[in-house]
Scaffold this motif. Sequence first.
Motif, short mmCIF file in Angstrom:
data_model
loop_
_atom_site.label_atom_id
_atom_site.label_comp_id
_atom_site.label_asym_id
_atom_site.label_seq_id
_atom_site.Cartn_x
_atom_site.Cartn_y
_atom_site.Cartn_z
N ASP A 320 -14.92 -5.60 15.12
CA ASP A 320 -16.26 -6.05 14.70
C ASP A 320 -16.55 -5.74 13.24
OD1 ASP A 320 -16.82 -7.07 17.18
OD2 ASP A 320 -18.60 -5.89 17.54
N PRO A 327 -21.35 -13.42 21.47
CA PRO A 327 -20.40 -13.17 22.57
C PRO A 327 -20.08 -14.36 23.47
CG PRO A 327 -22.53 -12.13 23.02
CD PRO A 327 -22.69 -12.90 21.76
N GLY A 330 -16.65 -14.61 25.05
CA GLY A 330 -16.14 -13.36 25.62
C GLY A 330 -14.90 -12.93 24.87
N GLY A 334 -11.36 -8.89 22.58
CA GLY A 334 -10.00 -9.45 22.58
C GLY A 334 -9.48 -9.66 21.16
C1 FAD Z 1 -23.79 -8.87 24.92
C2 FAD Z 1 -22.34 -8.76 24.50
C3 FAD Z 1 -21.33 -9.12 25.38
C4 FAD Z 1 -19.99 -9.07 24.98
N1 FAD Z 1 -19.02 -9.44 25.86
C5 FAD Z 1 -17.73 -9.46 25.45
C6 FAD Z 1 -16.71 -9.86 26.36
O1 FAD Z 1 -16.95 -10.18 27.52
N2 FAD Z 1 -15.42 -9.89 25.90
C7 FAD Z 1 -15.11 -9.54 24.62
O2 FAD Z 1 -13.92 -9.62 24.24
N3 FAD Z 1 -16.06 -9.12 23.76
C8 FAD Z 1 -17.35 -9.07 24.14
N4 FAD Z 1 -18.31 -8.63 23.28
C9 FAD Z 1 -17.92 -8.17 21.93
C10 FAD Z 1 -17.29 -6.78 21.99
O3 FAD Z 1 -18.16 -5.90 22.68
C11 FAD Z 1 -17.04 -6.25 20.58
O4 FAD Z 1 -16.42 -7.25 19.82
C12 FAD Z 1 -16.12 -5.02 20.63
O5 FAD Z 1 -16.65 -4.03 21.47
C13 FAD Z 1 -15.91 -4.49 19.21
O6 FAD Z 1 -15.12 -3.34 19.25
P1 FAD Z 1 -14.89 -2.48 17.93
O7 FAD Z 1 -13.99 -1.37 18.33
O8 FAD Z 1 -14.50 -3.36 16.81
O9 FAD Z 1 -16.34 -1.93 17.54
P2 FAD Z 1 -17.33 -0.92 18.34
O10 FAD Z 1 -17.15 -1.06 19.81
O11 FAD Z 1 -18.67 -1.19 17.77
O12 FAD Z 1 -16.81 0.51 17.92
C14 FAD Z 1 -17.11 1.07 16.67
C15 FAD Z 1 -16.95 2.59 16.77
O13 FAD Z 1 -17.08 3.13 15.47
C16 FAD Z 1 -17.95 4.25 15.50
N5 FAD Z 1 -18.53 4.36 14.16
C17 FAD Z 1 -19.48 3.58 13.59
N6 FAD Z 1 -19.72 3.95 12.34
C18 FAD Z 1 -18.89 5.00 12.08
C19 FAD Z 1 -18.65 5.80 10.92
N7 FAD Z 1 -19.33 5.60 9.78
N8 FAD Z 1 -17.72 6.78 11.01
C20 FAD Z 1 -17.01 7.00 12.16
N9 FAD Z 1 -17.20 6.25 13.28
C21 FAD Z 1 -18.12 5.25 13.23
C22 FAD Z 1 -18.95 3.93 16.60
O14 FAD Z 1 -19.54 5.11 17.10
C23 FAD Z 1 -18.04 3.25 17.62
O15 FAD Z 1 -17.43 4.16 18.50
C24 FAD Z 1 -19.66 -8.65 23.67
C25 FAD Z 1 -20.67 -8.26 22.79
C26 FAD Z 1 -22.00 -8.29 23.20
C27 FAD Z 1 -23.06 -7.87 22.22
#
Ligand code: FAD
Length: 433
Positions: A320, A327, A330, A334
């Motif tokens: 992200d 979303p 989904g 992924g």
């Molecule tokens: C309503 C909804 C439904 C969804 N459904 C799906 C689905 O069905 N399938 C799918 O593939 N995706 C889905 N998504 C998208 C998915 O949830 C995200 O794309 C995914 O979780 C992103 O993961 P990430 O690890 O990039 O970020 P995040 O999960 O946001 O993790 C970021 C991490 O970084 C940490 N962090 C933040 N800032 C700092 C900092 N400065 N220093 C240290 N740590 C920090 C946070 O605490 C967190 O643990 C959905 C999203 C939404 C909103």
Amino acid sequence: MPEPKFRVAICGGGIGGLCLAVALSKDPSIEVSVYEAAQRFSEIGAGVMIWEKTWRILEIMGLTERFSKIAHAPPDGSIEVGFDHRRSDQPEEGFRFSLAEMPYGCIRFHRADFLDVFINNLPAGIAHFNKRLSFYGRSLSDSAIALHFTDDTTATCDLLVGCDGIKSTVRGQMYTEQAERIRAEGGDWQSLLDCIEPAWSGKTTYRGLIPAEKLSSGHRALRAPMKYCGKGKHVVSYSISQGSIVNVVTFASELEKEGTPYEGPWVTECSQQELLDCFTNWEPDVEELLKCIDKPTRWGIHHLKPLPFYVTDAVALLGDAAHAMTPHLGAGAGQAIEDAFILSFLLTHPDTDRGTLNTALRAYEHARLQKATRVLKGSWNAAIMCEFNSPEYGDDYSRLGDAIRRQWDWVWESTPESDADEAIQWLARALKI
Ligand SMILES: Cc1cc2nc3c(=O)[nH]c(=O)nc-3n(C[C@H](O)[C@H](O)[C@H](O)COP(=O)(O)OP(=O)(O)OC[C@H]3O[C@@H](n4cnc5c(N)ncnc54)[C@H](O)[C@@H]3O)c2cc1C
């Protein structure tokens, strides 16, 4: 212990960061550290779905035995329903206008269970909690990066990967620095600054979990992943946790508000009445579903503009932080897993060392940026279509189903292996020049 070939700091332990950490930890010549802002790893929200391509990556990583146990049902590759689309914004019984079927269908999990598989595969001692990155700095004497945390501690690494989510601190600094550089050269610096802040998509979501036994036995949500569609709104439901729980996510779009400020917290509890009021006079299936959600949460859905780059000198964005999307396919998690797979493949390649690290990062960007941008745009388009707002398809049901289904074509157009192969070939060509 021999000197590591390089030290990787992963900032953020969500799905993207932990997947990368698990993949890199298999290479003993790379030192991996995960710095997480929170006290522990955790996920907010309820369900998460993935598609065949992501499943193949988990298979390559040797994790599917565990993931099979926590899926809605053990995935076996047979043709299953991806989504059953219905017209539902009328009080009488609605009708199906499209049934999207595909190998594996959509594979569904409880988010907490999903993250746990990665957590349980992390080597001991690499995770550091309560470490919120504040900013990073570069050493004048060598190429090391100094990480500064809000608790006044520091750490060093050779590569920083920003997996810190939609509000990414790493993206903020990376794009601010590049904008300053471009400004000094007289270029278009404002467009880079515009990439930093996520924008409200104009969409409001309500989410809730329902014990399956609360629904009447013939309810469609128990049988297949459903999209109940109406003008400007839709409701998604699918079962998770071996079918014992039904995950519900509703969407209401005010497209004219896209990019305007979102008032209030991004996620908050709200009353059931607020949810019911949003979907009055929808078909009986939807009414029953929503009445089972006693304590919904309301989400203001934000997203990023497509970014023009994911990497600068020894710093990369992933998940992200790079491409937070709406979303509707989904796909955000992924895509984070695809990023982690490709980046880990490049970093563990024998040709990648401290001297070639930046070329490997450019290979990562080359492999991922266009693909992830396409999914980000496709997610937006999928909702326009299934909420009957598409200027091209409107409610022409005969063409709409196929058009919606095509938004998922990226799942089958290449394989994780062919993507990795292409990235390695790009790296090899770049290193020869
Ligand atoms: C309503 C909804 C439904 C969804 N459904 C799906 C689905 O069905 N399938 C799918 O593939 N995706 C889905 N998504 C998208 C998915 O949830 C995200 O794309 C995914 O979780 C992103 O993961 P990430 O690890 O990039 O970020 P995040 O999960 O946001 O993790 C970021 C991490 O970084 C940490 N962090 C933040 N800032 C700092 C900092 N400065 N220093 C240290 N740590 C920090 C946070 O605490 C967190 O643990 C959905 C999203 C939404 C909103």
